[in-house]
Design an enzyme around this catalytic site. Structure first.
Site, PDB file in Angstrom:
ATOM      1  N   CYS A 211       0.847  -1.190   0.000  1.00 44.76           N
ATOM      2  CA  CYS A 211       0.000   0.000   0.000  1.00 44.76           C
ATOM      3  C   CYS A 211       0.887   1.245   0.000  1.00 44.76           C
ATOM      4  CB  CYS A 211      -0.901  -0.007   1.231  1.00 44.76           C
ATOM      5  SG  CYS A 211      -1.869   1.500   1.441  1.00 44.76           S
ATOM      6  N   CYS A 214       0.255   3.136   3.640  1.00 41.93           N
ATOM      7  CA  CYS A 214       0.686   2.607   4.937  1.00 41.93           C
ATOM      8  C   CYS A 214       1.688   1.457   4.833  1.00 41.93           C
ATOM      9  CB  CYS A 214      -0.524   2.158   5.749  1.00 41.93           C
ATOM     10  SG  CYS A 214      -1.317   0.661   5.115  1.00 41.93           S
ATOM     11  N   CYS A 236      -5.537   0.370   6.093  1.00 44.36           N
ATOM     12  CA  CYS A 236      -5.803   1.813   6.183  1.00 44.36           C
ATOM     13  C   CYS A 236      -7.009   2.268   5.360  1.00 44.36           C
ATOM     14  CB  CYS A 236      -4.575   2.617   5.750  1.00 44.36           C
ATOM     15  SG  CYS A 236      -4.251   2.588   3.974  1.00 44.36           S
ATOM     16  N   ASP A 361      21.271  -2.881 -17.495  1.00 36.93           N
ATOM     17  CA  ASP A 361      21.148  -4.012 -16.576  1.00 36.93           C
ATOM     18  C   ASP A 361      20.242  -5.065 -17.202  1.00 36.93           C
ATOM     19  OD1 ASP A 361      20.762  -5.791 -14.515  1.00 36.93           O
ATOM     20  OD2 ASP A 361      19.909  -4.342 -13.123  1.00 36.93           O
TER      21      ASP A 361
END
Length: 451
Positions: A211, A214, A236, A361
């Site tokens: 999230c 949170c 949350c 990469d």
């Protein structure tokens, strides 16, 4: 208010347009060099070139080129001429070149521009965006962008310069509704018959499953792919925002076509993959914002024109070769899932480069679901090539591929494709490998020169 054009800008525009004419007349193309020349003379030349344009900026990790192409087709149903950068040359010099390619005019016009995520800020400093379209953000080119929250901040830095521009964003991507901005927002997403009582989580190797408010693990009522779907946080209360436009059904997906409904309206697209249904949904949403009817959008989608390197079909001595750009794990896995819907056996080539435009990469290839493809038995001949062919050869060997064909030179790749027993060959290639292969194909007369 339009700014007056300085003498330096006039010189830069003349030089840029001459170089564009010369390159396209005698050198068969050039999508970024004219812009580079003009910018060298006047670093602010884009402001002069774009002063008469309202702009739609399309950005995000995957889907920018096709989404830009579809938006342009949709808006062409209402507007006589829409400027765009169709080849995917989406950094500053390529965008400048797109404007140089157009002649003089004296009235307000519209531009739809694909913009590299890290270039949203500098482009926004010079142009007047009416709307920003955000497709998705996934882990991509870590050497350039860092983590995807860093990428989003690069995009937001440009948007914050234009607080009245409308943001048209993928509501199924949790990151896009995680920051407060004063702009008007329009979210799009998938609203299939997900059960609100369903409670599922993404696979553990998925990016962006925490999230953004949170940092607890997100849950979903329904998922499409990767971290996209009807998300909610049981900790949350953060959840997917209300959708202005939604895919309400998907009736058929093949490697070459998609049939689906948006807001209950049946539509078809001559290109495969669930991820491309999202791109069509973004284009539909932009069309609605600019007053284009659903019937007109359907007409725009009906054009069967493949975009440069995006499921581009090429006839190579009677064999169908489909060229598909891949550049990160999410896009790669969606492509691998799509080609497994092919009813007949096929040959597969993977061409890997690691230049600046590709990302230096190559570790992302290890997150590709090659094992699943090998186990399916759909691909019966495997080929690898490109500058980093050893990297992808090792990855394919670990995935269980036997009798792997290695052809570092892309000219040899074309010759090998001709010898494959399958009638259909998919070539998955990174960006610079696509450019290099298309040049070889053009030299052989299989496609037109230039872009």
């Amino acid at each position: 208010m339009a700014h007056s054009i300085t003498f330096k800008s006039r010189v830069a525009i003349i030089a840029g347009r001459f170089s564009y004419w010369f390159l396209h007349t005698f050198m068969k193309g050039g999508s970024s060099l004219p812009g580079k020349i003009a910018r060298r003379i006047d670093p602010d030349v884009l402001q002069a070139l774009g002063r008469d344009y309202d702009v739609v900026i399309v950005t995000g990790t995957n889907g920018k080129t096709l989404t830009t192409n579809l938006i342009t087709k949709v808006l062409n149903q209402k507007y006589q001429e829409v400027l765009t950068n169709p080849t995917g040359s989406n950094m500053m010099q390529g965008i400048i070149t797109a404007f140089l390619a157009k002649g003089k005019h004296g009235k307000r016009r519209l531009a739809v521009l694909e913009v590299d995520e890290a270039n949203v800020l500098p482009v926004s400093q010079y142009l007047t965006p009416k709307a920003y379209v955000m497709t998705n953000i996934f882990r991509d080119q870590m050497d350039r962008y860092g983590e995807f929250y860093t990428t989003y901040e690069k995009i937001l830095a440009g948007i914050r310069l234009h607080p009245t521009a409308t943001i048209i964003a993928n509501g199924d991507a949790p990151i896009f509704s995680s920051r407060e901005l004063p702009n008007p927002w329009r979210y799009y997403g998938f609203a299939l018959s997900e059960n609100q009582n369903d409670d599922q989580v993404a696979p553990p190797n998925t990016d962006g499953v925490l999230c953004p408010v949170c940092e607890h693990i997100l849950h979903y009522h329904g998922m499409t792919y990767s971290n996209l779907g009807s998300f909610f946080c049981p900790h949350c209360g953060f959840k997917r925002p209300a959708l202005a436009h939604a895919v309400t059904s998907v009736s058929d997906l093949t490697p070459t076509s998609s049939a689906f409904a948006i807001d209950g309206r049946d539509l078809t697209l001559g290109i495969g993959g669930m991820y491309n249904v999202y791109n069509a949904l973004a284009a539909y949403s932009v069309g609605a914002e600019f007053g284009v009817s659903a019937d007109a959008v359907a007409k725009a989608f009906a054009y069967d024109e493949k975009v440069f390197g995006r499921q581009e079909e090429i006839n190579v001595d009677g064999k169908t070769v489909t060229l598909i750009l891949v550049k990160n794990p999410v896009g790669l896995n969606e492509v691998l899932a799509m080609i497994q819907r092919q009813p007949d056996h096929f040959g597969l080539g993977v061409l890997l480069n690691a230049n600046y435009a590709d990302g230096t990469d190559t570790s992302w290839i290890w997150d590709g679901n090659f094992e699943q493809l090998v186990e399916s038995g759909r691909a019966t001949t495997y080929l690898v090539g490109g500058e980093r062919y050893k990297d992808i050869a090792f990855r394919m060997t670990v995935a269980g591929v036997d009798n792997l064909i290695e052809k570092p030179d892309l000219g040899d790749v074309i010759n090998q494709v001709k010898q494959m027993p399958e009638d259909h060959v998919y070539l998955l290639a990174t960006y610079t490998a696509v450019l290099q292969l298309r040049k070889k194909l053009a030299d052989g007369g299989y496609i037109k020169q230039g872009f």
